[in-house]
Design an enzyme around this catalytic site. Structure first.
Site, PDB file in Angstrom:
ATOM      1  N   LYS A 194      32.601  -9.914  68.637  1.00 11.37           N
ATOM      2  CA  LYS A 194      31.557 -10.885  68.993  1.00 11.37           C
ATOM      3  C   LYS A 194      31.727 -12.191  68.208  1.00 11.37           C
ATOM      4  O   LYS A 194      31.643 -13.270  68.759  1.00 11.37           O
ATOM      5  CB  LYS A 194      30.157 -10.298  68.719  1.00 11.37           C
ATOM      6  CG  LYS A 194      29.852  -9.051  69.534  1.00 11.37           C
ATOM      7  CD  LYS A 194      28.410  -8.602  69.351  1.00 11.37           C
ATOM      8  CE  LYS A 194      28.076  -8.137  67.953  1.00 11.37           C
ATOM      9  NZ  LYS A 194      28.631  -6.822  67.586  1.00 11.37           N
ATOM     10  N   ARG A 269      18.702  -6.656  68.445  1.00 11.01           N
ATOM     11  CA  ARG A 269      19.282  -5.324  68.277  1.00 11.01           C
ATOM     12  C   ARG A 269      18.257  -4.247  68.616  1.00 11.01           C
ATOM     13  O   ARG A 269      18.618  -3.072  68.671  1.00 11.01           O
ATOM     14  CB  ARG A 269      19.733  -5.149  66.829  1.00 11.01           C
ATOM     15  CG  ARG A 269      21.215  -5.428  66.580  1.00 11.01           C
ATOM     16  CD  ARG A 269      21.469  -5.287  65.097  1.00 11.01           C
ATOM     17  NE  ARG A 269      22.811  -4.963  64.723  1.00 11.01           N
ATOM     18  CZ  ARG A 269      23.729  -5.860  64.319  1.00 11.01           C
ATOM     19  NH1 ARG A 269      23.451  -7.147  64.346  1.00 11.01           N
ATOM     20  NH2 ARG A 269      24.896  -5.451  63.913  1.00 11.01           N
ATOM     21  N   ARG A 326      26.621   2.712  61.686  1.00 10.68           N
ATOM     22  CA  ARG A 326      26.326   1.493  62.472  1.00 10.68           C
ATOM     23  C   ARG A 326      26.484   1.774  63.968  1.00 10.68           C
ATOM     24  O   ARG A 326      25.722   1.269  64.788  1.00 10.68           O
ATOM     25  CB  ARG A 326      27.224   0.341  62.025  1.00 10.68           C
ATOM     26  CG  ARG A 326      26.732  -0.265  60.703  1.00 10.68           C
ATOM     27  CD  ARG A 326      27.839  -0.937  59.924  1.00 10.68           C
ATOM     28  NE  ARG A 326      28.306  -2.162  60.547  1.00 10.68           N
ATOM     29  CZ  ARG A 326      29.531  -2.685  60.335  1.00 10.68           C
ATOM     30  NH1 ARG A 326      30.387  -2.059  59.550  1.00 10.68           N
ATOM     31  NH2 ARG A 326      29.868  -3.808  60.910  1.00 10.68           N
TER      32      ARG A 326
HETATM   33  P1  AMP Z   1      26.682  -7.668  61.891  1.00  8.93           P
HETATM   34  O1  AMP Z   1      27.382  -8.714  61.116  1.00  8.93           O
HETATM   35  O2  AMP Z   1      26.118  -8.194  63.178  1.00  8.93           O
HETATM   36  O3  AMP Z   1      27.540  -6.432  62.094  1.00  8.93           O
HETATM   37  O4  AMP Z   1      25.404  -7.217  61.057  1.00  8.93           O
HETATM   38  C1  AMP Z   1      25.561  -6.613  59.780  1.00  8.93           C
HETATM   39  C2  AMP Z   1      24.257  -6.016  59.331  1.00  8.93           C
HETATM   40  O5  AMP Z   1      23.238  -7.026  59.254  1.00  8.93           O
HETATM   41  C3  AMP Z   1      23.657  -4.953  60.240  1.00  8.93           C
HETATM   42  O6  AMP Z   1      24.250  -3.681  60.054  1.00  8.93           O
HETATM   43  C4  AMP Z   1      22.199  -4.982  59.803  1.00  8.93           C
HETATM   44  O7  AMP Z   1      22.026  -4.345  58.561  1.00  8.93           O
HETATM   45  C5  AMP Z   1      21.963  -6.473  59.579  1.00  8.93           C
HETATM   46  N1  AMP Z   1      21.516  -7.107  60.835  1.00  8.93           N
HETATM   47  C6  AMP Z   1      22.174  -8.052  61.554  1.00  8.93           C
HETATM   48  N2  AMP Z   1      21.501  -8.394  62.659  1.00  8.93           N
HETATM   49  C7  AMP Z   1      20.386  -7.640  62.656  1.00  8.93           C
HETATM   50  C8  AMP Z   1      19.292  -7.496  63.547  1.00  8.93           C
HETATM   51  N3  AMP Z   1      19.203  -8.214  64.689  1.00  8.93           N
HETATM   52  N4  AMP Z   1      18.311  -6.612  63.223  1.00  8.93           N
HETATM   53  C9  AMP Z   1      18.361  -5.901  62.109  1.00  8.93           C
HETATM   54  N5  AMP Z   1      19.387  -5.954  61.245  1.00  8.93           N
HETATM   55  C10 AMP Z   1      20.394  -6.806  61.490  1.00  8.93           C
END
Ligand code: AMP
Length: 370
Positions: A194, A269, A326
């Site tokens: 992404k 999410r 995750r």
């Molecule tokens: P990502 O970089 O998108 O993989 O996000 C890494 C981490 O950030 C996730 O595993 C969550 O702990 C937190 N996070 C990111 N976006 C969200 C969201 N929309 N809602 C809740 N936690 C989030």
């Protein structure tokens, strides 16, 4: 020049300064031609006319007088029909040629009242000049002697004209925007690519990329309150609580009010995040146009993430159990969003395996049809 926000509304560039200058010059010349043998009194209708009058008078080559009156008739973007009292006329107008200067005439309600007042003052001639005129909504029989520019019935601001008192100091004219943003939710499990795709797409479509994960990581790095709060959740691959995430997302959107649109990456999410996003965008007259989901098999994702973990320094990328957690979050909480957007006919899947370029092209094909 780009979109501006005044109070709750967005406005886009409409008539530039150069064009306004030309219109005002033409009006000054037309009036001069008709009034050169006398000393007319220009009467500006405040507040909106102040820039127009100032510029027109500067260009008026012959003898003239200038005065202002005030009448308020607007509240918000629609004519209220309430016309207040006229204040400011002290001169004796008997036998004089009066040129009323209006910034804009739409229904003509205000003008009618002013016209009637001046008609009763034994003037020699009563002329009306307006910078802008909206023929589609004008309801009166009044003669308008000089029209700078006829425009469709659109709400405009700038060059003295306001929206609830703001916007008068802008040098050109903006109109209320009917232009819609392109807002995309870029979706897919962790490691689907992404971030990589968002970086390319934001350049291609001039969109603002908001990655909630990146915003959290930035806050963690800078040891902000938000960062401290999010860290424990993130380190274990759990979701940060909705309320925190939603507020943060709103703040990021508000930082970019003039954007052509957004790529939301990692947000929403959960269903409540998706509902909050819909409500928030609809307050702005905007919506999500599409959820584009990158589809990649789970084993490929694990490989990608462990590989990324070697260089990214992300604790949640370095341990297969956190990665699996995750995926679990994604499968249990996040993937239901597919249905949320599918119900609105906004869900589009894209094959996320292949060269970066090929994947960008697949996503672009979807965006281009929106
Ligand atoms: P990502 O970089 O998108 O993989 O996000 C890494 C981490 O950030 C996730 O595993 C969550 O702990 C937190 N996070 C990111 N976006 C969200 C969201 N929309 N809602 C809740 N936690 C989030």
């Amino acid at each position: 020049m780009s979109t501006i926000k005044l109070h709750d509304k967005y406005f886009e560039p409409y008539i530039d300064q150069g064009k306004i200058d030309l219109i005002v010059k033409t009006l000054a010349n037309q009036i001069a031609e008709d009034c050169k043998d006398e000393t007319p009194i220009f009467i500006g209708i405040l507040n909106g006319c102040f820039m127009f009058v100032s510029d027109l008078i500067r260009l008026y080559p012959y003898s003239c007088e200038v005065s202002f009156v005030k009448l308020a008739s607007y509240q918000g973007t629609e004519t209220t029909g309430i016309v207040n009292e006229l204040v400011g006329i002290n001169e004796d107008l008997t036998g004089r040629t009066i040129v009323i200067l209006e910034d804009i005439i739409d229904t003509g309600g205000t003008l009618q009242k002013i016209y009637d007042i001046f008609k009763n003052k034994n003037v020699k001639k009563l002329k009306i000049a307006t910078l802008f005129f909206k023929p589609d909504v004008f309801k009166k029989e009044l003669p308008i002697d000089y029209i700078g520019l006829s425009i469709p019935d659109e709400f405009i601001v700038g060059y003295g004209l306001d929206y609830n008192d703001l916007g008068r100091n802008i040098n050109s004219i903006y109109k209320i925007t009917t232009h819609k943003m392109t807002n995309i939710v870029l979706f897919g499990p962790p490691g689907a690519g992404k971030g990589t795709q968002a970086d390319l797409l934001k350049e291609k479509y001039n969109l603002v990329h908001i990655s909630t994960g990146d915003v959290f990581r930035f806050n963690i790095k800078n040891k902000t309150e938000l960062g401290l709060l999010a860290k424990s959740y993130m380190d274990h691959g759990n979701l940060v609580p909705d309320e925190v995430t939603i507020n943060m997302l709103k703040a990021e959107v508000e930082k970019n009010t003039d954007a052509n649109g957004f790529i939301f990456d990692g947000f929403p999410r959960t269903t409540s995040q998706a509902e909050a996003l819909d409500a928030f965008l609809s307050e702005k007259g905007e919506t999500i146009n599409a959820m584009i989901a990158l589809e990649v098999p789970e084993d490929t994702l694990v490989e990608r993430l462990l590989e990324r973990g070697k260089t990214s320094g992300r604790p949640d990328d370095q341990d297969e159990s956190k990665i699996r957690n995750r995926f679990n979050e994604y499968n249990t909480k996040t993937s239901i969003l597919k249905d949320f957007y599918a119900k609105q006919n906004k869900y589009f899947g894209a094959n996320g395996v292949g060269s970066i370029n090929d994947i960008t092209n697949r996503i672009s094909t979807i965006i281009d049809t929106l």
